[in-house]
Design a protein around this motif. Structure first.
Motif, PDB file in Angstrom:
ATOM      1  N   ASP A 179      -6.829  61.005 -25.663  1.00 49.51           N
ATOM      2  CA  ASP A 179      -7.564  59.923 -26.650  1.00 49.51           C
ATOM      3  C   ASP A 179      -9.190  60.178 -26.704  1.00 49.51           C
ATOM      4  O   ASP A 179     -10.069  59.374 -26.814  1.00 49.51           O
ATOM      5  N   VAL A 180      -9.786  61.462 -26.470  1.00 49.28           N
ATOM      6  CA  VAL A 180     -10.869  61.887 -26.774  1.00 49.28           C
ATOM      7  C   VAL A 180     -11.028  63.121 -28.004  1.00 49.28           C
ATOM      8  O   VAL A 180      -9.875  63.694 -28.158  1.00 49.28           O
ATOM      9  N   ASN A 181     -12.115  63.162 -28.619  1.00 48.32           N
ATOM     10  CA  ASN A 181     -12.295  63.879 -29.709  1.00 48.32           C
ATOM     11  C   ASN A 181     -12.507  65.308 -29.346  1.00 48.32           C
ATOM     12  O   ASN A 181     -13.621  65.704 -29.712  1.00 48.32           O
ATOM     13  N   GLY A 182     -11.692  65.998 -28.691  1.00 47.73           N
ATOM     14  CA  GLY A 182     -12.036  67.521 -28.229  1.00 47.73           C
ATOM     15  C   GLY A 182     -12.833  67.742 -27.017  1.00 47.73           C
ATOM     16  O   GLY A 182     -12.724  66.457 -26.036  1.00 47.73           O
ATOM     17  N   ILE A 183     -13.384  68.578 -26.620  1.00 52.67           N
ATOM     18  CA  ILE A 183     -13.917  68.926 -25.527  1.00 52.67           C
ATOM     19  C   ILE A 183     -15.556  68.954 -25.633  1.00 52.67           C
ATOM     20  O   ILE A 183     -16.098  69.397 -26.555  1.00 52.67           O
ATOM     21  N   ALA A 186     -20.240  67.716 -21.532  1.00 48.68           N
ATOM     22  CA  ALA A 186     -20.259  67.056 -20.172  1.00 48.68           C
ATOM     23  C   ALA A 186     -19.469  65.759 -20.403  1.00 48.68           C
ATOM     24  O   ALA A 186     -18.958  65.210 -21.267  1.00 48.68           O
ATOM     25  N   ASP A 187     -19.240  65.167 -19.118  1.00 47.05           N
ATOM     26  CA  ASP A 187     -18.618  63.943 -19.042  1.00 47.05           C
ATOM     27  C   ASP A 187     -19.379  62.811 -19.832  1.00 47.05           C
ATOM     28  O   ASP A 187     -20.476  62.629 -19.502  1.00 47.05           O
ATOM     29  N   ALA A 194     -23.906  63.888 -24.262  1.00 45.51           N
ATOM     30  CA  ALA A 194     -22.903  65.064 -24.416  1.00 45.51           C
ATOM     31  C   ALA A 194     -22.456  65.178 -25.817  1.00 45.51           C
ATOM     32  O   ALA A 194     -22.103  63.990 -26.664  1.00 45.51           O
ATOM     33  N   ARG A 195     -22.279  66.230 -26.297  1.00 43.97           N
ATOM     34  CA  ARG A 195     -21.652  66.580 -27.742  1.00 43.97           C
ATOM     35  C   ARG A 195     -20.320  67.342 -27.653  1.00 43.97           C
ATOM     36  O   ARG A 195     -20.036  67.984 -26.732  1.00 43.97           O
ATOM     37  N   VAL A 263     -24.969  78.809 -22.202  1.00 38.81           N
ATOM     38  CA  VAL A 263     -24.228  77.791 -21.412  1.00 38.81           C
ATOM     39  C   VAL A 263     -23.427  76.955 -22.198  1.00 38.81           C
ATOM     40  O   VAL A 263     -23.885  76.601 -23.286  1.00 38.81           O
ATOM     41  N   THR A 264     -22.287  76.558 -21.874  1.00 41.59           N
ATOM     42  CA  THR A 264     -21.142  75.839 -22.733  1.00 41.59           C
ATOM     43  C   THR A 264     -20.956  74.388 -22.249  1.00 41.59           C
ATOM     44  O   THR A 264     -20.892  73.611 -23.128  1.00 41.59           O
TER      45      THR A 264
END
Length: 405
Positions: A179-183, A186-187, A194-195, A263-264
């Motif tokens: 239900d979210v558009n990818g990773i 951050a939360d 967060a992107r 950093v990812t």
């Protein structure tokens, strides 16, 4: 034969409108020339009629003593209901499909009911059905022991089913729909800017998952990594391609390079307790006794620092009373700090780069956040902070490493 594995979670199947999106994704990939293996979870979340947590609650209010084997027998019903529901919808759309249980799809597991480990996947039946059907629907989260009993794979089991099938079938790709558009970096519930990430490596997402990111289960990533099957994490409710998870060389089509991204993402685990046990001259014997006591009491330990002066580690807050009792029974006088949070800075470019830890300390110091403990690996630096500082720590680190850009 071009094979794609699609996995749809509970929220993707919870409502008629959501299921329409599922059918649309299936139809699109069939038109692209794929033969599809679709792995499904139980529909909805706790409170919905057939969700896994709803079935667990049902068992709890009806005696509460259902043995683990019989509990698994109950839980597999949720995925079977999802699979047969989807099969009916596909047939209505003139898309030929067949439903296979985890056992019929070839999942062989050990007998650790409730959290079984996959021993092997023999997908001969799946391949046979793909010869005559457009779609093979497989119930996720489950398998069969060598004795023929139903087993379930534990939390995140449907993700694990999907990547294990992808590996066994030599699939071109595994799409995990949520239900979210990818990773995200951050939360988004905590870090507003967060992107979404276009890509992450297996190692990075595995660390993010282990450190609290809940988009995909770490066991599923480890299986994909071992077999080099690319995974995409996508939204059921859009046509965005989401986040690609693969080896770095799999990012050839991504225009932004991976080399300069140190950093990812930033992840966290809250509600942990720090335990310190001083050596008092016992040295190696103390280390052995402490961790043996934790193991004998089935207490998971993390964030471990061992020195001649003693040991420092963390446990979940829910295990802290049991942990202290076990240590005191051995004659130790542990120091306890409840209400902590583990914040993780994760990135494949961290290793060997000077200044990463300095920037972490700088970001937290600017907000008067005390670091209680730290540790690092090739792709992750962890810091322990007071839980009341966790939100500010996440935001500060996200900004310091410019993850919002």
């Amino acid at each position: 034969m071009r094979i794609m594995v699609q996995k749809f979670g509970g929220t993707s199947l919870a409502t008629p409108e959501a299921r329409e999106h599922v059918v649309r994704h299936i139809r699109r990939e069939l038109a692209a020339g794929y033969r599809l293996v679709v792995v499904v979870s139980a529909m909805g979340r706790k409170g919905d009629p057939y969700a896994t947590d709803t079935l667990l609650d049902w068992a709890a209010v009806n005696g509460g003593l259902l043995p683990a084997r019989e509990k698994d027998l109950l839980l597999v019903c949720g995925e079977i209901i999802s699979a047969t529901t989807l099969c009916g919808l596909l047939e209505q759309e003139s898309i030929s499909s067949v439903v296979l249980t985890g056992a019929q799809a070839g999942f062989r597991t050990d007998e650790q009911f409730g959290n079984a480990r996959i021993l092997d996947v023999v997908p001969a039946r799946v391949l046979d059905e793909l010869g005559t059907k457009d779609v093979v629907i497989v119930t996720g989260f489950q398998g069969q022991s060598l004795n023929g009993d139903f087993t379930t794979l534990g939390r995140g089991g449907s993700d694990t089913s999907a990547t294990a099938l992808g590996a066994a079938l030599h699939a071109e790709i595994v799409d995990i729909y949520t239900d979210v558009n990818g990773i995200l970096t951050a939360d988004p519930r905590i870090v507003e800017d967060a992107r979404p990430l276009s890509y992450v490596s297996y190692a990075e997402i595995c660390n993010m998952a282990h450190q609290g990111a809940k988009v995909i289960h770490p066991r599923a990533v480890e299986i994909a990594m071992q077999s080099s099957v690319p995974v995409r994490v996508r939204s059921t409710f859009s046509d965005s391609v989401g986040t690609l998870v693969a080896n770095p060389e799999g990012f050839q089509d991504v225009q932004t390079g991976i080399v300069d991204r140190f950093v990812t993402g930033i992840a966290y685990v809250s509600n942990v307790t720090q335990i310190t046990v001083h050596s008092a001259g016992k040295g190696h014997q103390l280390q052995l006794e402490v961790f043996k006591a934790m193991a004998e009491n089935a207490i998971s330990v993390d964030f471990i620092n061992v020195t001649p002066a003693g040991v420092v580690y963390t446990v979940f807050d829910s295990d802290s009373v049991k942990a202290v009792a076990a240590l005191e029974e051995l004659g130790f006088n542990p120091q306890i700090l409840n209400g902590c949070a583990k914040v993780s800075v994760i990135g494949g470019g961290i290793n060997g780069v000077p200044g990463i830890m300095a920037r972490i300390v700088e970001a937290l110091s600017e907000h008067n956040i005390q670091i209680l403990q730290s540790a690092d690996s090739n792709t992750t630096i962890w810091v322990l902070v007071n839980k009341e500082d966790m939100v500010q720590a996440l935001r500060a680190l996200h900004t310091k490493f410019e993850l919002h850009r």
